[in-house]
Design a protein around this motif. Structure first.
Motif, PDB file in Angstrom:
ATOM      1  N   TYR A 122      52.194 -46.518 -36.140  1.00 47.93           N
ATOM      2  CA  TYR A 122      52.485 -45.965 -34.723  1.00 47.93           C
ATOM      3  C   TYR A 122      51.672 -46.893 -33.677  1.00 47.93           C
ATOM      4  N   CYS A 123      52.464 -47.844 -33.009  1.00 51.44           N
ATOM      5  CA  CYS A 123      52.178 -48.745 -32.007  1.00 51.44           C
ATOM      6  C   CYS A 123      52.409 -48.305 -30.528  1.00 51.44           C
ATOM      7  N   TRP A 124      51.019 -48.443 -29.803  1.00 51.41           N
ATOM      8  CA  TRP A 124      51.445 -48.124 -28.466  1.00 51.41           C
ATOM      9  C   TRP A 124      50.876 -49.139 -27.621  1.00 51.41           C
ATOM     10  N   THR A 125      51.272 -49.773 -26.609  1.00 55.35           N
ATOM     11  CA  THR A 125      50.858 -50.661 -25.540  1.00 55.35           C
ATOM     12  C   THR A 125      51.343 -50.556 -24.239  1.00 55.35           C
ATOM     13  N   ASP A 126      50.462 -50.916 -23.181  1.00 55.86           N
ATOM     14  CA  ASP A 126      50.754 -50.946 -21.985  1.00 55.86           C
ATOM     15  C   ASP A 126      51.285 -52.363 -21.307  1.00 55.86           C
ATOM     16  N   TRP A 165      47.893 -33.839 -20.398  1.00 50.91           N
ATOM     17  CA  TRP A 165      49.367 -34.029 -20.196  1.00 50.91           C
ATOM     18  C   TRP A 165      49.550 -33.726 -18.808  1.00 50.91           C
ATOM     19  N   HIS A 166      50.357 -34.531 -18.074  1.00 49.41           N
ATOM     20  CA  HIS A 166      50.742 -34.111 -16.661  1.00 49.41           C
ATOM     21  C   HIS A 166      51.952 -33.707 -16.513  1.00 49.41           C
ATOM     22  N   PRO A 167      52.505 -32.729 -15.671  1.00 50.59           N
ATOM     23  CA  PRO A 167      53.792 -32.076 -15.496  1.00 50.59           C
ATOM     24  C   PRO A 167      54.706 -33.250 -15.184  1.00 50.59           C
ATOM     25  N   SER A 168      54.564 -34.168 -14.643  1.00 52.11           N
ATOM     26  CA  SER A 168      55.475 -35.171 -14.048  1.00 52.11           C
ATOM     27  C   SER A 168      56.069 -35.987 -15.322  1.00 52.11           C
ATOM     28  N   TRP A 169      55.350 -35.757 -16.453  1.00 49.88           N
ATOM     29  CA  TRP A 169      55.781 -36.514 -17.784  1.00 49.88           C
ATOM     30  C   TRP A 169      56.872 -35.878 -18.390  1.00 49.88           C
ATOM     31  N   GLY A 170      57.144 -34.515 -18.043  1.00 50.99           N
ATOM     32  CA  GLY A 170      58.342 -33.917 -18.769  1.00 50.99           C
ATOM     33  C   GLY A 170      57.759 -32.702 -19.445  1.00 50.99           C
ATOM     34  N   GLU A 171      58.355 -32.090 -20.447  1.00 52.93           N
ATOM     35  CA  GLU A 171      58.100 -30.769 -20.996  1.00 52.93           C
ATOM     36  C   GLU A 171      57.002 -31.291 -21.863  1.00 52.93           C
ATOM     37  N   ASN A 223      52.687 -40.508 -20.978  1.00 50.31           N
ATOM     38  CA  ASN A 223      52.961 -41.203 -19.548  1.00 50.31           C
ATOM     39  C   ASN A 223      53.961 -42.397 -20.097  1.00 50.31           C
ATOM     40  N   LYS A 224      55.287 -42.188 -20.204  1.00 50.80           N
ATOM     41  CA  LYS A 224      56.100 -43.396 -20.646  1.00 50.80           C
ATOM     42  C   LYS A 224      56.130 -44.524 -19.593  1.00 50.80           C
ATOM     43  N   GLN A 225      55.852 -44.111 -18.373  1.00 45.97           N
ATOM     44  CA  GLN A 225      55.832 -45.397 -17.559  1.00 45.97           C
ATOM     45  C   GLN A 225      54.561 -46.364 -17.664  1.00 45.97           C
ATOM     46  N   ARG A 226      53.721 -45.998 -18.562  1.00 45.08           N
ATOM     47  CA  ARG A 226      52.632 -46.799 -18.929  1.00 45.08           C
ATOM     48  C   ARG A 226      52.668 -47.359 -20.486  1.00 45.08           C
TER      49      ARG A 226
END
Length: 223
Positions: free
Chosen positions: A156-160, A200-206, A131-134
């Protein structure tokens, strides 16, 4: 042209050089000294004993006989032939390299979209990382050099948290220096593969493929 033919051609070419006109050079005494130093280094090789080495030694003697040499320079020149004055260079011990891969996620946004007073840090990739929006993603590589070991942390760093005032590097700074061993599979830290517990949600792309492990680590194969 095979090697024997090439060597024969070289031999003929070198013979031809002996018939060419003399090359006259004009160089400064300082440049002559630098050339001598480099030639001495080459001639000091224990296996450099061929015909050309004798010709070069004669060339050096010719240059030296025409150079203005002080007593100290003469002494230095003679030291160049004396193995007792060689400077021994101790081999640099090869360091052990310990390289790991770690994923870290900073949860800093409340359900209502406001920033949390105290962000939560987890040393794992978020399950909804697609979810790139988050989620914002950054990659950092830290090398820590000790006397005997080189530690490499691929973080590998992730944050909202979007565009923090301190910047992403400072936000993750403490996490980057936390070298957890043995670490994670690199395929399960970045954005190329899904873990078995991810979704995975379809709205996130392939949808990326699931990581199926490798032949050397069958217990990590996901079906």
């Amino acid at each position: 042209m095979n090697q024997d033919e090439l060597l024969a051609k070289f031999s003929n070419d070198f013979k031809q050089l002996s018939n060419e006109p003399i090359i006259k050079l004009s160089i400064s005494p300082l440049m002559a000294w630098q050339i001598i130093s480099q030639l001495q280094l080459a001639l000091r090789h224990p296996e450099n004993t061929g015909v050309s080495s004798k010709s070069v030694r004669s060339f050096i003697d010719t240059i030296v006989s025409r150079m203005p040499m002080t007593d100290s320079l003469k002494e230095l020149f003679n030291m160049g032939w004396n193995p007792e004055h060689d400077q021994k260079v101790e081999p640099v011990p090869k360091k052990q390299v310990t390289e790991v891969h770690n994923a870290v996620a900073i949860y800093g946004v409340n359900d209502d979209g406001t920033l949390a007073d105290t962000p939560i840090v987890e040393f794992s990739r978020p399950q909804d990382w697609g979810n790139k929006q988050r989620w914002h993603y950054e990659f950092f590589r830290l090398e820590w050099h000790t006397e005997t070991v080189l530690y490499i942390n691929n973080c590998y760093c992730w944050t909202d948290i979007k565009d923090p005032d301190c910047g992403y590097a400072e936000l993750f700074s403490r996490c980057i220096t936390m070298i957890l061993m043995p670490g994670e599979k690199p395929q399960l830290c970045g954005r190329d593969y899904l873990d078995e517990d991810d979704f995975w949600h379809p709205s996130w792309g392939e949808m990326p493929p699931y990581y199926l492990g490798d032949d050397e680590d069958e217990e990590d194969i996901y079906l």
